[in-house]
Design a protein around this motif. Structure first.
Motif, short mmCIF file in Angstrom:
data_model
loop_
_atom_site.label_atom_id
_atom_site.label_comp_id
_atom_site.label_asym_id
_atom_site.label_seq_id
_atom_site.Cartn_x
_atom_site.Cartn_y
_atom_site.Cartn_z
N PRO A 16 0.45 5.84 -8.49
CA PRO A 16 -0.51 4.83 -8.94
C PRO A 16 -0.44 4.55 -10.44
CG PRO A 16 -1.61 6.89 -8.35
CD PRO A 16 -0.20 7.02 -7.90
N ARG A 62 0.84 -1.20 0.00
CA ARG A 62 0.00 0.00 0.00
C ARG A 62 0.88 1.25 0.00
NH1 ARG A 62 -1.52 4.06 2.78
NH2 ARG A 62 -0.14 3.51 4.50
N GLN A 63 1.88 1.25 0.88
CA GLN A 63 2.80 2.38 0.94
C GLN A 63 3.58 2.51 -0.38
OE1 GLN A 63 5.44 2.09 4.31
NE2 GLN A 63 3.78 1.64 5.75
N ARG A 73 2.81 1.71 -3.42
CA ARG A 73 2.08 2.26 -4.57
C ARG A 73 2.10 3.78 -4.56
NH1 ARG A 73 -4.06 0.85 -6.69
NH2 ARG A 73 -3.73 1.72 -8.77
N TRP A 74 1.96 4.36 -3.40
CA TRP A 74 1.91 5.82 -3.34
C TRP A 74 3.31 6.43 -3.42
CZ3 TRP A 74 -2.33 7.74 -4.76
CH2 TRP A 74 -3.52 7.03 -4.55
N SER A 75 4.35 5.64 -3.15
CA SER A 75 5.71 6.16 -3.29
C SER A 75 6.14 6.21 -4.76
CB SER A 75 6.70 5.32 -2.48
OG SER A 75 6.86 4.03 -3.05
#
Length: 536
Positions: free
Chosen positions: A168, A160-161, A163-165
């Motif tokens: 998307p 989850r982390q 993907r945002w780093s």
């Protein structure tokens, strides 16, 4: 182009085939011209599966660089046809081990170690390191286990982390889930899938694509229900039905447009997929023109996954000859002088690797049957060692010959522990592991199979042929056919007075490919077919 990432998760139940979905997508993307790499994240606390019981975990797949990994890496290599490394297999045990070592060395500067950010950060570092090492266009990452498992939560939070780093636009999530079929009502039920996706949503992860595993075809009604209740467009819902061969799965997913959808979502453009050779291989597997019976005499035959790469390699060899290979799984414990006739209808006998003393005498009896009855034989690792023991006992008159693994006091230790193994007490990752060179003797069956004289193969063992007995074997009909040039270790033995009897210390099954079978499996299956023709 910057590396794009695809994460594959699973829901409802394990063993749905996440690894096959990931492998199939990798195969399709590679056929479009992209450079692909695949990584497996396992939530168990073992550092690697090397010390696990095969009945618990299936086979241990070994990479060129000597990593003992999950069997899914075997699927990855077979589907994308490229070698992977230790960086492509990650476990919770590795993550925690690394953190504990750093903490004990004082490298954490007194920080309180926590799941977030340290465990999740360690997972992210493993993903980034593997992608950088592979220099891949697209990196697929399969998360082992099932959404909802406690041990999987750090991995779910990490992706989850992640993907945002990376943004998307550079990362998508694929969720593989079960649609159970209720025979009583004749319905596919979507509720377990809804719950699975909602659990994933509770972790902050919205799947971009859902692949449904089911016994029946997934209809429009089920797709629309999943679409409505799980925030997905209907054409982002795929199905992966049971196939007659797992190598058909890429073709089935391609028909539904999975690879095209993934390319569109990631903003990448490749050529039209080149699948001609793959289709031909699948056609040969599905519509063979002949068949052959091969006995696999092993210690763990109740769990076929314990010999997964061997079974797949036999399939590859069969496809080359347009032949269906019927594997007869025979427990080595059941093979005795009185029961050896169970092998009489076999056109080939294969004795695989293993550890410990159980079943050794049964393997020896099966090898004796193959030798005395001119049945094509392939021995792998322990199978090679037992072939040496059998020949020493019954041909060279060394009646009590054995491996020192089974009898440390044998007067004829024809198989003995490697010297560097004598003082080792730690079991994990301490065997002779990974790729080693082998020089083949000109004119041998092995050399003819490979078509060259210098090869490399993967190893996983502690015991070796004892060179003190080499002259006695070379003076007989069992000759050394391959040697590791660096250490003068015997890698292959053959019988010169037998139609096809080859035994190897390494594991050729780890390098076989569905559209390019390993030379030894190809020729072993070919010899079995010839025997069947000979006997009518």
């Amino acid at each position: 182009m910057h590396t794009k990432f695809i994460f594959v998760t699973g829901g409802v139940t394990s063993s749905l085939g996440k690894g096959i979905v990931a492998s199939s997508l990798g195969c399709l993307l590679k056929s479009r011209g992209f450079k692909i790499s695949i990584q497996k994240m396992d939530p168990y606390l073992n550092v690697d599966p090397g010390t696990m019981n095969p009945y618990q975990h299936g086979e241990v797949f070994v990479t060129d660089d000597g990593a003992e990994t999950d069997l899914d890496l075997g699927h990855y290599e077979r589907f994308i046809d490229q070698p992977l490394t230790a960086s492509h297999s990650v476990s919770s045990g590795q993550i925690y081990w690394n953190l504990f070592e750093r903490e004990r060395k004082g490298e954490m500067n007194g920080t309180t170690i926590q799941v977030i950010p340290h465990v999740t950060g360690g997972i992210i570092s493993k993903i980034e390191a593997a992608a950088k090492a592979a220099d891949s266009d697209v990196m697929l990452v399969e998360l082992g286990g099932t959404v909802g498992d406690i041990e999987s939560e750090p991995f779910q939070e990490a992706i989850r982390q992640f993907r945002w780093s990376v943004g998307p636009e550079n990362c998508i999530f694929i969720h593989v889930t079960l649609l159970p079929y209720l025979e009583s009502s004749g319905e596919l039920k979507t509720k377990p899938t809804q719950h699975s996706i909602r659990t994933l949503l509770s972790k902050g992860i919205q799947p971009d694509i859902v692949v449904c595993r089911s016994l029946k075809r997934v209809g429009r009604e089920q797709r629309e229900k999943i679409s409505l209740l799980c925030n997905l467009e209907a054409d982002h819902i795929m199905e992966s039905p049971n196939a007659s061969t797992l190598y058909e799965v890429p073709l089935l997913l391609h028909q539904q447009g999975l690879d095209e959808l993934v390319c569109r979502m990631l903003g990448i453009k490749g050529r039209e997929p080149e699948l001609t050779a793959w289709r031909k291989m699948v056609e040969n597997i599905k519509n063979p023109t002949q068949e052959v019976n091969i006995a696999l005499v092993g210690k763990y035959v109740e769990l076929h996954d314990a010999y997964l790469s061997i079974a797949e390699s036999l399939t590859h060899g069969g496809a080359f000859h347009s032949a269906k290979v019927h594997i007869h799984w025979i427990n080595a414990d059941t093979v005795t002088d009185e029961t050896a006739n169970i092998l009489k209808d076999m056109q080939g006998i294969l004795v695989p690797g293993g550890f410990g003393t159980r079943g050794l005498e049964g393997k020896i009896r099966a090898i004796q049957y193959a030798r005395e009855n001119n049945v094509p034989f392939l021995g792998i690792c322990l199978g090679m060692q037992m072939a040496v023991v059998e020949y020493a006992r019954h041909v060279l008159n060394m009646y009590d010959a054995n491996t020192t693994e089974a009898n440390p006091s044998t007067p004829y230790p024809v198989i003995d522990l490697m010297p560097e193994q004598l003082n080792i007490t730690q079991r994990g990752g301490t065997m002779r592991l990974g790729k080693y060179d082998c020089e083949l003797v000109q004119g041998t069956k092995a050399q003819k199979a490979y078509g060259e004289t210098m090869i490399s193969e993967r190893h996983r063992h502690r015991y070796e042929f004892n060179n003190e007995y080499r002259e006695r074997f070379d003076a007989s009909n069992m000759r050394v056919a391959g040697i590791n040039p660096g250490r003068n270790l015997v890698e292959i033995v053959e019988l010169t007075n037998h139609p096809w009897f080859v035994a190897v210390q390494f594991h050729p099954e780890f390098k076989s490919r569905p559209d390019r079978p390993h030379p030894l499996f190809r020729d072993f299956v070919g010899a079995a077919i010839e025997r069947k023709k000979l006997l009518g």
